[in-house]
Design an enzyme around this catalytic site. Structure first.
Site, mmCIF file in Angstrom:
data_model
loop_
_atom_site.group_PDB
_atom_site.id
_atom_site.type_symbol
_atom_site.label_atom_id
_atom_site.label_comp_id
_atom_site.label_asym_id
_atom_site.label_seq_id
_atom_site.Cartn_x
_atom_site.Cartn_y
_atom_site.Cartn_z
ATOM 1 N N LEU A 283 0.843 -1.197 0.000
ATOM 2 C CA LEU A 283 0.000 0.000 0.000
ATOM 3 C C LEU A 283 0.876 1.243 0.000
ATOM 4 C CD1 LEU A 283 -2.643 -1.258 2.573
ATOM 5 C CD2 LEU A 283 -2.937 -1.028 0.099
ATOM 6 N N GLU A 284 0.761 2.048 -1.033
ATOM 7 C CA GLU A 284 1.647 3.195 -1.229
ATOM 8 C C GLU A 284 0.940 4.531 -1.025
ATOM 9 O OE1 GLU A 284 3.678 2.853 -4.953
ATOM 10 O OE2 GLU A 284 4.323 0.789 -4.585
ATOM 11 N N HIS A 285 -0.272 4.509 -0.482
ATOM 12 C CA HIS A 285 -1.028 5.747 -0.323
ATOM 13 C C HIS A 285 -1.418 5.982 1.132
ATOM 14 C CE1 HIS A 285 -1.297 6.025 -4.703
ATOM 15 N NE2 HIS A 285 -1.545 4.727 -4.683
#
Length: 571
Positions: free
Chosen positions: A396-398
């Site tokens: 998860l990059e957000h």
């Protein structure tokens, strides 16, 4: 991870390289206090209003990326969470009423990324202080004297460009009342309610309870004895015996004292778990693309045997928060879903682990409540059962919420059992300190975590564990950043080096396989190092990861042919 080919620098974030120097010049602080031993005049009050953010952002003026959260908190039931973004440092300020020619002590508690605290418009010398980030609550303190005609001063806090979100709580500006009054002194908090036992393992029990207004900490008691003190409303008690019943209580505390203990809750640990994941001591992880972005299109059967863990990229989110599904893309060439499932079964029969990756550059799953945590666990387990996946990868990059992501992963582990493979692929900025949400999650699930393969690319310069700034694309960048995880609480077997398989695999940060091998040797054997040399060796280091098996195939599998055997021959 990239779903599309990036242009060079497309995902670069401003690293701390310039921040350290600028911070000294711009040092702004949020926490300033006199400390327990500081004498104050009897008339002194805290002239800051809503100092603990219990009323949201009332009395504060904040730029984008700021809000209040219920966890983590230093005291009470709320704290400020502010996330810098772009050219915004996530600044929150308040104008307080002061008396002329008076001295005030400014303080606040901060946690997470870079945090600055200060006062302006003092009429004399404006002041500031700062913290480079902390996994625990840290108090910042400074003092200022007002000018002969000064009746108001602005106090403020903010973060720093490209750095992780920071939390702030319990701000105080102690000094003579300037006419606006102040926040009242604390009273002994009420007894916590709602204590429940959550996930249990053979050696731990997770507890949750309701927050208490005015509390700055909570004491956890096991069978009548205090065993832990935390600032939030959850705790995991570890070191327990398997298949044993324990009684737990919680009390709330602040500067005024400690509450009575809550009603007791009983929980029994599980029986001793079976064998762990069938992942080799030293393993190679590769991401397999369930889409066509110009890299070689391949089926799972085509992934080279050098890869021990294959992360299928990616799961998709639904309109239900936390829920994930998987949609096989026709572009990858499978005749049917059954054919895809057969390839997974064949890989597992060959001793490999095929897992489902969640997130990526364009994907996101929101897990910020108990309901969404349960939805994630249920849907992820359903995919494991339907397709035969051996576990999950968190990419998860957000932004993530460590509290609820931890609950989701523990629920999934309870369903899947001890053989579940759990990997993570945070960006470099997400693992700069143990106070980041990603690092906190990794530590919170350490007992079920297989490996963290941080992405050492598309980030720009970053701080190493020695406090020095290193540029990506070097042995030093890989080793000095891995050192943060190795010294921050993760076991060496839970640390891997994530790099692009080819220059086309990422916008920046590609290194030749020889650099990867040198970094692995530096960390495990103390050979092949650059200017940074770890204080000790980590022979149990898990290995390496690459984005992606498809880009590796595009380059003739040069990466896996070089790095794979080297990983498998580590000590």
């Amino acid at each position: 991870m990239d779903r599309t080919t990036r242009q060079s620098g497309a995902r670069r974030r401003g690293g701390p390289a310039g921040a350290l120097t600028l911070a000294l010049a711009l040092g702004i602080g949020l926490t300033l206090t006199g400390g327990a031993g500081t004498a104050r005049a009897a008339a002194d009050v805290n002239v800051a209003k809503n100092a603990g953010f219990e009323s949201g952002l009332a009395n504060w003026t904040c730029t984008g990326g700021a809000g209040t959260v219920s966890s983590p908190v230093h005291g009470g039931t709320a704290a400020l969470r502010a996330a810098p973004g772009g050219q915004d440092t996530a600044r929150c300020a308040q104008t307080v009423a002061v008396k002329p020619n008076a001295t005030y002590t400014l303080s606040a508690w901060t946690q997470g990324g870079y945090a600055y605290l200060g006062a302006s418009g003092t009429g004399t010398t404006d002041v500031s202080t700062w913290s480079p980030g902390s996994s625990d609550w840290k108090q910042l303190t400074t003092r200022f004297t007002t000018g002969a005609n000064t009746t108001s001063v602005t106090v403020y806090t903010h973060g720093w460009y490209g750095q992780a979100a920071y939390h702030a709580d319990d701000v105080s500006v102690f000094g003579p009342d300037g006419g606006g009054g102040g926040d009242p002194d604390p009273v002994v908090p009420a007894t916590p309610a709602g204590l429940t036992a959550g996930t249990v393992t053979a050696s731990s029990v997770t507890l949750n309870w309701n927050g208490v207004s005015g509390a700055t900490s909570y004491h956890v008691h096991r069978d009548g004895a205090r065993v832990q003190t935390v600032s939030g409303t959850s705790a995991t008690v570890t070191g327990l015996a398997a298949n044993t019943s324990y009684s737990f209580q919680v009390s709330a505390a602040n500067a005024a004292g400690e509450s009575a203990r809550s009603a007791a809750v009983t929980a029994r640990t599980s029986t001793t778990p079976g064998p762990g994941p069938s992942v080799p001591r030293h393993a190679v992880t590769g991401y397999w693309q369930n889409f066509n972005n110009g890299a070689a299109v391949q089926k799972l059967r085509d992934v080279p045997a050098q890869y021990d863990i294959v992360a299928v990229s990616f799961a998709d989110s639904t309109t239900t928060p936390g829920q994930i599904v998987f949609n096989l893309d026709p572009a990858v060439g499978y005749a049917s879903v059954a054919d895809f499932k057969a390839d997974i079964a064949a890989k597992k029969a060959a001793g490999k682990s095929v897992i489902i990756s969640v997130g990526g550059e364009k994907g996101n799953v929101t897990i910020n409540s108990d309901a969404s945590a349960t939805a994630f666990a249920n849907s992820a387990y359903a995919l494991m059962q339907e397709y035969g996946f051996s576990g999950v990868d968190i990419d998860l990059e957000h932004g993530i919420n460590s509290t609820y992501l931890t609950r989701a992963l523990r629920q999934l582990s309870a369903k899947a059992g001890p053989s579940m493979v759990l990997t993570m692929a945070p960006q470099t900025i997400d693992m700069q300190s143990t106070g980041t949400e990603y690092f906190k999650t990794a530590l919170a699930v350490k007992d079920i975590l297989t490996v963290v393969n941080m992405q050492y690319y598309n980030s720009g310069s970053m701080l190493g564990c020695d406090g020095k700034v290193y540029s990506q694309g070097s042995v030093d960048f890989l080793t000095a950043l891995a050192c943060i995880q190795l010294e921050g609480g993760l076991d060496a077997s839970q640390v891997g080096l994530g790099v692009p398989a080819s220059p086309r695999g990422a916008g920046s940060g590609y290194v030749d396989p020889s650099v990867v091998k040198n970094a692995l040797d530096c960390l495990t054997r103390a050979t092949g190092c650059g200017t940074f040399k770890p204080s000790k060796t980590y022979p149990a280091l898990r290995g390496a990861m690459t984005w992606s098996t498809n880009w590796d195939a595009t380059a003739g599998n040069a990466w896996s042919n070089a790095v794979g055997p080297h990983v498998h021959n580590l000590p």
